[in-house]
Design an enzyme around this catalytic site. Sequence first.
Site, PDB file in Angstrom:
ATOM      1  N   HIS A  65      34.608  36.751  46.856  1.00  0.00           N
ATOM      2  CA  HIS A  65      33.364  36.014  45.747  1.00  0.00           C
ATOM      3  C   HIS A  65      33.952  34.802  45.309  1.00  0.00           C
ATOM      4  O   HIS A  65      33.062  33.683  45.389  1.00  0.00           O
ATOM      5  CB  HIS A  65      32.828  36.902  45.027  1.00  0.00           C
ATOM      6  CG  HIS A  65      31.506  36.655  44.124  1.00  0.00           C
ATOM      7  ND1 HIS A  65      31.385  35.808  43.185  1.00  0.00           N
ATOM      8  CD2 HIS A  65      29.992  36.903  44.738  1.00  0.00           C
ATOM      9  CE1 HIS A  65      30.140  35.853  42.832  1.00  0.00           C
ATOM     10  NE2 HIS A  65      29.251  36.406  43.624  1.00  0.00           N
TER      11      HIS A  65
ATOM     12  N   ASP B  98      35.436  33.839  38.067  1.00  0.00           N
ATOM     13  CA  ASP B  98      34.849  34.865  38.874  1.00  0.00           C
ATOM     14  C   ASP B  98      36.012  35.831  39.434  1.00  0.00           C
ATOM     15  O   ASP B  98      36.708  36.232  38.500  1.00  0.00           O
ATOM     16  CB  ASP B  98      34.401  33.860  40.228  1.00  0.00           C
ATOM     17  CG  ASP B  98      33.286  34.621  40.907  1.00  0.00           C
ATOM     18  OD1 ASP B  98      33.745  35.486  41.886  1.00  0.00           O
ATOM     19  OD2 ASP B  98      32.146  34.210  40.754  1.00  0.00           O
TER      20      ASP B  98
ATOM     21  N   SER C 294      24.693  33.553  42.909  1.00  0.00           N
ATOM     22  CA  SER C 294      25.878  33.073  42.818  1.00  0.00           C
ATOM     23  C   SER C 294      26.322  32.051  43.352  1.00  0.00           C
ATOM     24  O   SER C 294      27.288  31.244  43.335  1.00  0.00           O
ATOM     25  CB  SER C 294      26.664  34.377  43.380  1.00  0.00           C
ATOM     26  OG  SER C 294      27.029  35.439  42.297  1.00  0.00           O
TER      27      SER C 294
END
Length: 734
Positions: free
Chosen positions: A202, A138, A528
């Site tokens: 994220h 990520d 996600s």
Amino acid sequence: MAGKTTSLLVLLLLNFASTLLIDHSTSQNDRKVYIVYMGNKRDEVSTSSLYTSMLQDVIGSHIGPESLLYSYKRSFHGFAVELTEQEAQKMAGMDGVVSVFPNQKKELHTTRSWDFLGLPKQVDRPTTKSDVIIGVFDTGIWPESESFNDKGFGPPPSKWKGKCQASTNFTCNNKIIGAKYYRSDRFFEKEDIRSPRDSEGHGTHVASIAAGNLVSKASVKGIGLGTARGGLPSARIAVYKVCWYFGCNDADILAAFDDAIADGVDIISISIGGSSDNYFIDTIAIGAFHAMRNGILTSTSAGNRGPDLATLSSFAPWSLSVAASTIDRKFFTEVQLGNNKKFEGISINTYDLKNETYPIIYGGDAPNKTTQFSSYGSRYCNENTLDKNLVKGKIVLCDGENYGVGQLSAGAVGTVMRGRRPSSDAFAFPLPATYLSSEDGANIYLYINSTRTPTATILKTNDRKDPTAPYIAAFSSRGPNPAAHNILKLDLAAPGVDILAAWSPISPISGVSVDKRAISYNIISGTSMSCPHGSGAAAYIKSFHPTWSPAAIKSALMTTAIPMSPEESFGAEFAYGVGNINSHKSANLGLIYDIDALDYIAFLCGQEYSTKLLQAVNGDNSSCPKGTYGKVSDLNYPSFALSTPSSNSISHVFNRTVTNVGTSTSTYKAKVSAPPGLSIKVNPSVLSFTSLRQKLSFALTIEGTIDRQIVSASLIWDDGTFQVRSPIVVYEAF
């Protein structure tokens, strides 16, 4: 959801690759980056010499190993290099090359959820529980977060072979046991941090969903207050930073797979989207295949292009594809007008206006005429469309949802946006905001025009129980499987809406750079978020069954999932697969559908991949077994899907084998649920086991016709203690 990059990548995957980052500038305008993939390692020939020799044959004798952007060699073979289109075509015809394809830029598929799934905070497990390692691909990680505190953790398990790419601003610990970053083109934006540290938020978010510690009183400035935790808090985390400000390059993703497999991770979590229907020009499918060969399950996100059918971005049968479902907590934000009427919208609004009212104006009544905007343009409140003199210090009513930048830059104190659908999701904005339905927005517009001094205030976000949960989010991508129509994809659903998890405090909560609120936890939505729920649940099973194959773990997750209603989710099983993940039950079950690497090779033979290509991919001299052509549906998958031409009579037989992992002596009876028009029979209908790990086979026959596009049925093997469920989907071919 992959966007195309301007550079192309030749990925010559000869087994999975090792990182060899070399600063290389393009001297010709028509040169772009390509990836040459060559499959699994077959001999000990020097990869550097081999790759250089191939490049010299294609480009010229002046080319040396310094031309390689990446050299993949730890887990499979291949390389990334700059070529012209003609050179790439020539390279594709060379002996041993599986595929040559352009480098593309993939995109990210952007707590209470584990409680909703019924996973206990404390579970008695074997002592191997802290030996499970989850590799997270990520944007990096924020190591100082309490979700990654290593208090109580001992040294990394001995199987760990990875490294920590430490720097002055980043160190690992006994929770985050490894971290690396990848950037093949060496091009960094000012927002990028050249270390595994996460500047986006994220990566921190998804890592904490999968394996974050228990952190009490976590919230977004009081919103969503509770205990944040991952699916397996005792797991270790290995970080592979492959995503940056402008996306995630294929070359970097493959390099991370090459490393992670060799490093010794148990589960790979990758919330990133692909777009190809060919497994061997999709870096995630390639990486997941080699991970599977090494006993590692890869959990992927289904994509955020729903609710339309045929929008799935992850469908390789050797990986887990996860859709996004809701949990039983829903956030809402009210606007109160000067006449005391309240209207409910959605957002994550941390701002507290303390019930103070402000003038409210319609954006269409405040056009920025100095930039030639009319009321038609200003009603959407985009940047530079509003007259600052008319908007400053007021709340602005806008048509449609935007990021709130136009309103903020014009001096607005808050914004009310209209046009929300029931399926819309809550987001944070850089000013007090709420997103209302068109009907409620129309009522506010009428109020504005009914008085000379209209006023309003926006309240802080609150939450309440959602009794209709779980259901599939509208944004979640749907099947069917574009590459193998008789394999059901996606696999299952997991929480992906309004998920509270750890965050990078330097990343704006709203994604807008001028937003300076610093938070340690954030609430966001996307597949996600559902993907690391799959990763965490897989790690949970791995902690009980460390020797299980990736397919066995996947089967456990799928056959214990909670069924969902085809009437309540557009696309039925194509929206949620087998159903909603049921983590607590997945580690204790009776039967599994297991698959090994040779089974997947037979499956690929059935999809007409050549023996020569598959030998290169697998790194051996295996050939396609006789009779495998067209036998895709006989892959030992834990679900059943049948594509049929419209109005045709159906007659099809599926063959499956189940392995007993419950009690040594047990008898399972087949229970079939079928709609009118279909006859579904199982032979034998009773399976009697006399030992653990015993395998028994059966055939499932479907006959009849269907009267609508998608028809749902199911098979349950029941021994009185364990119920092992598989959905059956028959659908008209697209």
